[in-house]
Design a protein around this motif. Sequence first.
Motif, PDB file in Angstrom:
ATOM      1  N   TRP A  25       4.074   1.160  -4.825  1.00  0.00           N
ATOM      2  CA  TRP A  25       4.828   2.373  -5.186  1.00  0.00           C
ATOM      3  C   TRP A  25       4.852   3.329  -3.989  1.00  0.00           C
ATOM      4  O   TRP A  25       5.909   3.836  -3.608  1.00  0.00           O
ATOM      5  N   CYS A  26       3.684   3.564  -3.381  1.00  0.00           N
ATOM      6  CA  CYS A  26       3.624   4.451  -2.205  1.00  0.00           C
ATOM      7  C   CYS A  26       4.530   3.885  -1.112  1.00  0.00           C
ATOM      8  O   CYS A  26       5.369   4.605  -0.553  1.00  0.00           O
ATOM      9  N   LEU A  27       4.352   2.602  -0.810  1.00  0.00           N
ATOM     10  CA  LEU A  27       5.061   2.010   0.334  1.00  0.00           C
ATOM     11  C   LEU A  27       6.568   1.962   0.103  1.00  0.00           C
ATOM     12  O   LEU A  27       7.336   2.223   1.029  1.00  0.00           O
ATOM     13  N   SER A  28       7.005   1.657  -1.113  1.00  0.00           N
ATOM     14  CA  SER A  28       8.453   1.532  -1.283  1.00  0.00           C
ATOM     15  C   SER A  28       9.132   2.887  -1.137  1.00  0.00           C
ATOM     16  O   SER A  28      10.240   2.969  -0.617  1.00  0.00           O
ATOM     17  N   CYS A  29       8.461   3.956  -1.539  1.00  0.00           N
ATOM     18  CA  CYS A  29       9.078   5.265  -1.314  1.00  0.00           C
ATOM     19  C   CYS A  29       9.061   5.620   0.168  1.00  0.00           C
ATOM     20  O   CYS A  29      10.041   6.148   0.688  1.00  0.00           O
ATOM     21  N   HIS A  30       7.979   5.309   0.854  1.00  0.00           N
ATOM     22  CA  HIS A  30       7.923   5.596   2.299  1.00  0.00           C
ATOM     23  C   HIS A  30       9.035   4.878   3.045  1.00  0.00           C
ATOM     24  O   HIS A  30       9.666   5.445   3.937  1.00  0.00           O
ATOM     25  N   TRP A  62       8.816   4.550   9.406  1.00  0.00           N
ATOM     26  CA  TRP A  62       8.182   3.462   8.657  1.00  0.00           C
ATOM     27  C   TRP A  62       6.933   2.915   9.346  1.00  0.00           C
ATOM     28  O   TRP A  62       5.932   2.641   8.691  1.00  0.00           O
ATOM     29  N   THR A  63       6.969   2.775  10.672  1.00  0.00           N
ATOM     30  CA  THR A  63       5.821   2.209  11.382  1.00  0.00           C
ATOM     31  C   THR A  63       4.572   3.043  11.109  1.00  0.00           C
ATOM     32  O   THR A  63       3.525   2.518  10.763  1.00  0.00           O
ATOM     33  N   ARG A  64       4.723   4.360  11.203  1.00  0.00           N
ATOM     34  CA  ARG A  64       3.589   5.244  10.974  1.00  0.00           C
ATOM     35  C   ARG A  64       3.216   5.282   9.488  1.00  0.00           C
ATOM     36  O   ARG A  64       2.048   5.217   9.120  1.00  0.00           O
ATOM     37  N   LEU A  65       4.211   5.355   8.629  1.00  0.00           N
ATOM     38  CA  LEU A  65       3.946   5.539   7.196  1.00  0.00           C
ATOM     39  C   LEU A  65       3.533   4.255   6.480  1.00  0.00           C
ATOM     40  O   LEU A  65       3.235   4.278   5.286  1.00  0.00           O
ATOM     41  N   SER A  66       3.535   3.121   7.206  1.00  0.00           N
ATOM     42  CA  SER A  66       3.066   1.885   6.572  1.00  0.00           C
ATOM     43  C   SER A  66       1.767   1.415   7.214  1.00  0.00           C
ATOM     44  O   SER A  66       1.212   0.388   6.834  1.00  0.00           O
ATOM     45  N   ASP A  67       1.294   2.158   8.203  1.00  0.00           N
ATOM     46  CA  ASP A  67       0.033   1.805   8.868  1.00  0.00           C
ATOM     47  C   ASP A  67      -1.131   1.924   7.873  1.00  0.00           C
ATOM     48  O   ASP A  67      -1.307   2.966   7.242  1.00  0.00           O
ATOM     49  N   CYS A  68      -1.907   0.836   7.769  1.00  0.00           N
ATOM     50  CA  CYS A  68      -3.025   0.812   6.799  1.00  0.00           C
ATOM     51  C   CYS A  68      -3.913   2.050   6.933  1.00  0.00           C
ATOM     52  O   CYS A  68      -4.368   2.613   5.941  1.00  0.00           O
ATOM     53  N   SER A  69      -4.162   2.465   8.178  1.00  0.00           N
ATOM     54  CA  SER A  69      -5.121   3.550   8.390  1.00  0.00           C
ATOM     55  C   SER A  69      -4.556   4.916   7.967  1.00  0.00           C
ATOM     56  O   SER A  69      -5.268   5.909   7.928  1.00  0.00           O
ATOM     57  N   LEU A  70      -3.271   4.973   7.634  1.00  0.00           N
ATOM     58  CA  LEU A  70      -2.701   6.220   7.117  1.00  0.00           C
ATOM     59  C   LEU A  70      -3.342   6.556   5.759  1.00  0.00           C
ATOM     60  O   LEU A  70      -3.632   7.712   5.471  1.00  0.00           O
ATOM     61  N   CYS A  71      -3.542   5.529   4.950  1.00  0.00           N
ATOM     62  CA  CYS A  71      -4.047   5.748   3.592  1.00  0.00           C
ATOM     63  C   CYS A  71      -5.461   5.222   3.359  1.00  0.00           C
ATOM     64  O   CYS A  71      -6.110   5.601   2.396  1.00  0.00           O
ATOM     65  N   HIS A  72      -5.921   4.315   4.226  1.00  0.00           N
ATOM     66  CA  HIS A  72      -7.283   3.781   4.081  1.00  0.00           C
ATOM     67  C   HIS A  72      -8.062   4.076   5.351  1.00  0.00           C
ATOM     68  O   HIS A  72      -7.727   3.541   6.406  1.00  0.00           O
ATOM     69  N   TYR A  73      -9.049   4.949   5.285  1.00  0.00           N
ATOM     70  CA  TYR A  73      -9.902   5.197   6.446  1.00  0.00           C
ATOM     71  C   TYR A  73     -11.248   5.699   6.000  1.00  0.00           C
ATOM     72  O   TYR A  73     -11.430   5.982   4.808  1.00  0.00           O
ATOM     73  N   PRO A  80      12.783   5.970   6.739  1.00  0.00           N
ATOM     74  CA  PRO A  80      12.823   4.683   7.453  1.00  0.00           C
ATOM     75  C   PRO A  80      12.478   4.814   8.935  1.00  0.00           C
ATOM     76  O   PRO A  80      11.813   3.933   9.488  1.00  0.00           O
ATOM     77  N   GLU A  81      12.879   5.943   9.528  1.00  0.00           N
ATOM     78  CA  GLU A  81      12.604   6.106  10.970  1.00  0.00           C
ATOM     79  C   GLU A  81      11.111   6.293  11.247  1.00  0.00           C
ATOM     80  O   GLU A  81      10.648   6.148  12.369  1.00  0.00           O
TER      81      GLU A  81
END
Length: 179
Positions: A155-160, A168-179, A165-166
């Motif tokens: 759900w988080c990823l599909s909205c990101h 996407w690289t940053r907003l799909s990085d695992c460490s954005l949400c898991h750290y 879209p521009e």
Amino acid sequence: MEERKLAWWQRPIVRIGIAIGLLVILGGAVGGVYYTQTPPEQPIAFPHSTHVGIGAQCLYCHPGAATGPVAGLPPTELCWGCHQQIQRQTPELDKLASFARSNEQIPWVPVAEEPDFVHFNHRPHIAAGLNCEDCHGDVGNMQVAEPQAGQNMGWCLSCHQEMAPEQWTRLSDCSLCHY
Ligand code: HEC
Ligand code: HEC
Ligand code: HEC
Ligand code: HEC
Ligand code: HEC
């Protein structure tokens, strides 16, 4: 030579058993959070619809959503500021009065909650122009706040992916949400 004796809890079979037990418990806890759609029982049956109906804004009671990670729940004093001036008496308002008189915070039960290993932050979402309703449903018309189904990683990823879209690289990085 003496055979090395393992304590009961060090035996492989016991350890495997414990590991499986933990997985079942954790799995159940996670499932419990995501798959329940029934609102939990609250210490006071707080009606969102009534309060939003008299014109109270979401941010009046949840101001943290615009400024930081956590939206926050209103302190008893905020409720009491209005309710000590309202003469009405009902069993639910009696409960509020007793929390207020004993200077206690109301132990609300979480409704919208991600697991601890996920870091969510309200501020950038509100700054990007999203509304509370985009994620929490039509709370203003709910008698009690209801959990929304399916708010998982997909759900988080599909909205990101859709909204930005521009980035996407940053907003799909695992460490954005898991750290
Ligand atoms: C801006 C003023 C205001 C604030 C702040 C406020 N309320 Fe209310 N609340 C009202 C009004 C007005 C009503 C409707 C009363 C009526 O129907 O006569 C109401 C109704 C209620 C009811 C329904 C009463 C019933 O049993 O039918 C409950 C319960 C309640 N409020 C609890 C709370 C709690 C808990 C808080 C704090 C989280 C809170 N209120 C904050 C104004 C407020
Ligand atoms: C008068 C204060 C008040 C207003 C206005 C208000 N809320 Fe709430 N909100 C509460 C209280 C108290 C709770 C905790 C009780 C509950 O979950 O029902 C809560 C709980 C929530 C929850 C669940 C929180 C959790 O712990 O998981 C969400 C989501 C929420 N509110 C969103 C909104 C939105 C969106 C609006 C505007 C449409 C709004 N609220 C307006 C007082 C308010
Ligand atoms: C992009 C989706 C999204 C938007 C937009 C959003 N929320 Fe949330 N909200 C969440 C998620 C996800 C959680 C669970 C966070 C956690 O457990 O770490 C949450 C939790 C909450 C909670 C309970 C925990 C806390 O942070 O206090 C409240 C109250 C809440 N939101 C209110 C609001 C209000 C009010 C708005 C609008 C001003 C809003 N939210 C906008 C996704 C959103
Ligand atoms: C309805 C759309 C939507 C949903 C659902 C959503 N996001 Fe976002 N998210 C956005 C937008 C839009 C941005 C802001 C992009 C920007 O920086 O302009 C963003 C940004 C972020 C950021 C970056 C903050 C920063 O520091 O720049 C994090 C972290 C984040 N989201 C986590 C989550 C998590 C975790 C979830 C699921 C629990 C989630 N989001 C669900 C739309 C969404
Ligand atoms: C935009 C935020 C976000 C990003 C980016 C993200 N995750 Fe997640 N992740 C979540 C949320 C929310 C959950 C918990 C909800 C769920 O899926 O049930 C989660 C759960 C997980 C889980 C637990 C298993 C599960 O499904 O519950 C794992 C493992 C995981 N993520 C790995 C990753 C990896 C690896 C990446 C990078 C490829 C990643 N995540 C990127 C938000 C995110």
